[in-house]
Structure formats: C-alpha cells, structure tokens
Design a protein around this motif. Sequence first.
Motif, PDB file in Angstrom:
ATOM      1  N   GLY A  37      -9.069  26.422   4.143  1.00 44.64           N
ATOM      2  CA  GLY A  37     -10.224  26.064   4.347  1.00 44.64           C
ATOM      3  C   GLY A  37     -11.408  27.054   5.496  1.00 44.64           C
ATOM      4  O   GLY A  37     -10.062  27.021   6.348  1.00 44.64           O
ATOM      5  N   LEU A  38     -12.153  26.584   6.177  1.00 44.40           N
ATOM      6  CA  LEU A  38     -12.538  27.347   7.508  1.00 44.40           C
ATOM      7  C   LEU A  38     -12.545  26.248   8.995  1.00 44.40           C
ATOM      8  O   LEU A  38     -12.568  27.111  10.173  1.00 44.40           O
ATOM      9  N   GLU A  39     -12.509  25.251   8.578  1.00 39.16           N
ATOM     10  CA  GLU A  39     -12.782  24.015   9.839  1.00 39.16           C
ATOM     11  C   GLU A  39     -11.223  24.825  10.564  1.00 39.16           C
ATOM     12  O   GLU A  39     -11.087  24.629  12.068  1.00 39.16           O
ATOM     13  N   PRO A  40     -10.081  24.520  10.119  1.00 40.88           N
ATOM     14  CA  PRO A  40      -8.683  25.482  11.285  1.00 40.88           C
ATOM     15  C   PRO A  40      -8.809  26.459  11.854  1.00 40.88           C
ATOM     16  O   PRO A  40      -8.139  27.064  13.499  1.00 40.88           O
ATOM     17  N   VAL A  41      -9.589  27.531  11.320  1.00 39.73           N
ATOM     18  CA  VAL A  41      -9.433  28.686  11.571  1.00 39.73           C
ATOM     19  C   VAL A  41     -10.940  28.911  12.738  1.00 39.73           C
ATOM     20  O   VAL A  41     -10.785  29.298  13.963  1.00 39.73           O
ATOM     21  N   ILE A  42     -11.627  28.162  12.644  1.00 40.02           N
ATOM     22  CA  ILE A  42     -13.307  27.697  14.125  1.00 40.02           C
ATOM     23  C   ILE A  42     -12.293  26.743  14.914  1.00 40.02           C
ATOM     24  O   ILE A  42     -13.092  26.814  16.033  1.00 40.02           O
ATOM     25  N   GLU A  43     -11.444  26.070  14.993  1.00 43.17           N
ATOM     26  CA  GLU A  43     -11.285  25.399  15.509  1.00 43.17           C
ATOM     27  C   GLU A  43      -9.955  26.079  17.124  1.00 43.17           C
ATOM     28  O   GLU A  43      -9.562  26.068  17.832  1.00 43.17           O
TER      29      GLU A  43
ATOM     30  N   LEU B 246     -10.302  36.388  10.030  1.00 38.39           N
ATOM     31  CA  LEU B 246      -9.753  35.147   9.073  1.00 38.39           C
ATOM     32  C   LEU B 246     -10.947  35.013   8.436  1.00 38.39           C
ATOM     33  O   LEU B 246     -10.520  34.149   6.659  1.00 38.39           O
ATOM     34  N   LEU B 247     -11.679  34.882   9.114  1.00 42.42           N
ATOM     35  CA  LEU B 247     -13.531  33.875   7.987  1.00 42.42           C
ATOM     36  C   LEU B 247     -13.905  34.892   6.791  1.00 42.42           C
ATOM     37  O   LEU B 247     -14.158  33.935   6.598  1.00 42.42           O
ATOM     38  N   THR B 248     -13.668  36.229   7.426  1.00 42.89           N
ATOM     39  CA  THR B 248     -14.261  36.654   6.249  1.00 42.89           C
ATOM     40  C   THR B 248     -13.722  36.840   5.227  1.00 42.89           C
ATOM     41  O   THR B 248     -13.703  36.660   3.791  1.00 42.89           O
ATOM     42  N   GLU B 249     -12.287  36.477   5.673  1.00 43.33           N
ATOM     43  CA  GLU B 249     -11.285  36.096   4.218  1.00 43.33           C
ATOM     44  C   GLU B 249     -11.608  34.973   3.275  1.00 43.33           C
ATOM     45  O   GLU B 249     -11.703  34.896   1.641  1.00 43.33           O
ATOM     46  N   ARG B 250     -12.344  34.125   3.821  1.00 42.34           N
ATOM     47  CA  ARG B 250     -12.577  33.051   3.831  1.00 42.34           C
ATOM     48  C   ARG B 250     -13.957  32.564   3.436  1.00 42.34           C
ATOM     49  O   ARG B 250     -14.012  31.481   3.355  1.00 42.34           O
ATOM     50  N   THR B 251     -14.761  34.027   3.371  1.00 43.55           N
ATOM     51  CA  THR B 251     -16.383  33.854   3.020  1.00 43.55           C
ATOM     52  C   THR B 251     -16.513  34.806   2.314  1.00 43.55           C
ATOM     53  O   THR B 251     -17.344  35.568   2.952  1.00 43.55           O
ATOM     54  N   PRO B 252     -15.779  34.949   1.014  1.00 44.36           N
ATOM     55  CA  PRO B 252     -16.335  36.642   0.155  1.00 44.36           C
ATOM     56  C   PRO B 252     -18.017  35.886  -0.253  1.00 44.36           C
ATOM     57  O   PRO B 252     -18.272  36.824  -0.970  1.00 44.36           O
ATOM     58  N   ASN B 253     -18.381  35.022  -0.531  1.00 46.56           N
ATOM     59  CA  ASN B 253     -19.047  34.751  -1.183  1.00 46.56           C
ATOM     60  C   ASN B 253     -20.686  35.733   0.058  1.00 46.56           C
ATOM     61  O   ASN B 253     -22.017  35.743  -0.272  1.00 46.56           O
ATOM     62  N   LEU B 254     -20.447  35.363   1.121  1.00 44.48           N
ATOM     63  CA  LEU B 254     -22.019  36.389   2.609  1.00 44.48           C
ATOM     64  C   LEU B 254     -21.480  38.026   2.764  1.00 44.48           C
ATOM     65  O   LEU B 254     -20.306  38.383   2.431  1.00 44.48           O
ATOM     66  N   THR B 255     -22.257  38.437   2.647  1.00 37.62           N
ATOM     67  CA  THR B 255     -22.389  39.812   3.028  1.00 37.62           C
ATOM     68  C   THR B 255     -21.669  39.898   3.741  1.00 37.62           C
ATOM     69  O   THR B 255     -22.126  39.145   4.766  1.00 37.62           O
TER      70      THR B 255
END
Length: 212
Positions: A83-89, A142-151
């Motif tokens: 998920g994204l939350e651990p990265v944002i933390e 790491l966020l890039t890896e976990r948000t492949p749906n975004l441009t």
Amino acid sequence: MPPDASNTRAKLLDSAARAFARDGVFNASLIEITRQAGQRNRAALSYHFGSRDGILCAVIDRHAPFLASREGELLLVAKGAAGLEPVIEALVRPAAELADSDWRGRCCLLIIAELTGEDRSQYSRELQEVLARTGGNEVFALLTERTPNLTDSLRTERFSLVVMFILRAIADRADVLERQTGHGRPQLEHEPFVANLVAMAAAAMGAPDPLT
C-alpha cells in the motif's frame, strides 16, 4: 573557525530561517536578515555564506541529515509492507518529529514546502543538491511503483501538492501548539495527527486519474 565567527554565523542562520519562513525564500531581505542577526556590517552575510542561495542552503542543511536518516529507516519498513500509507509515512513522520524539535525545524519545513511548489530545474545546482539531501527521491520512486495507474505528469503534480500539504500542516500545528493562546481549534495528539495526515495524503496520492 574562531568563536566570534562561529557565533556570527549561527545568528545569521537563525535570522535567515525566520525571515525565509515568514517572508518567503525569494522575498526576504538579506539586509534585514543581517540587521536582525545583530550585525552592523552589511557584508557579514556575504562573507560567511556568499549569497542568498548560500545561506538558504545552509539553513536547510542543518536539518537535512535528520530528515534523510529517518526517511531511510521508515522506507525499509515501507518496502516490506503493502500500500501507499507506509510510503507516505516516511515523509510525514520525520517532518512531524522535526517540527516538534524546535522553531528552527518548523521554519525549515515551511522553507522546503515553498521550494517544493516551484520548478526545481530553475534552482542553482547547490540548492538542488541540498534539497536532494533532505530525502524524498526514494519515496517518490516507491510511490511510482505503487501508482502504475497514474501518468508521470499527474503523479509528479500530486506528489508536489502532497508534500506541500504535509509540510505546511505539520509546521502550522506545531506553531499553534507552541503559542498556546487558547484560540483556534483543538489539535490532535502527535500519533493521531500523524496517522490522520498519512491517511489523508495516501488517499490523495492514490485517487483515480480523473481523466480516465
């Protein structure tokens, strides 16, 4: 460095931190920074730091090692979690801890927030390098890896907005708590505040692409 020179340098850094956070990185008066530091010689800032970029970088660099170190520790945890939350933390918690340290940390967060909202390619190499030392690049990767749906462009836009939101929210909360005037809305305790900010920022980062 002689004691007097070291003391002068420290006073200039403190004065610059306050001015950059209050008036803006590019609007703060270098003459006023020098005056507030108690220096009659207008060349004092130039002597010790060379330029606006020089003292700006020095102000940020006082806190860069802490931010990068804590981010690295938290990213090790985030890489093993989904998920994204651990990265944002890994962005939120170091900044919240820095804000709780003292007013210098809060000023630094406001300065970085302002710089994040601008085009970094327009900054000097020295400033780009010091901003890189505060961390964030590995978080974005790491966020890039976990948000492949975004441009790429949408992801970059969201990340910049999220970082500005996080830093300003943290600095503003710390300022309210320090003033303790009894006015304004009640503030969450540290851990609930961090958890809520992480959840909000992760939700914003992971929202669907509105154009698809």
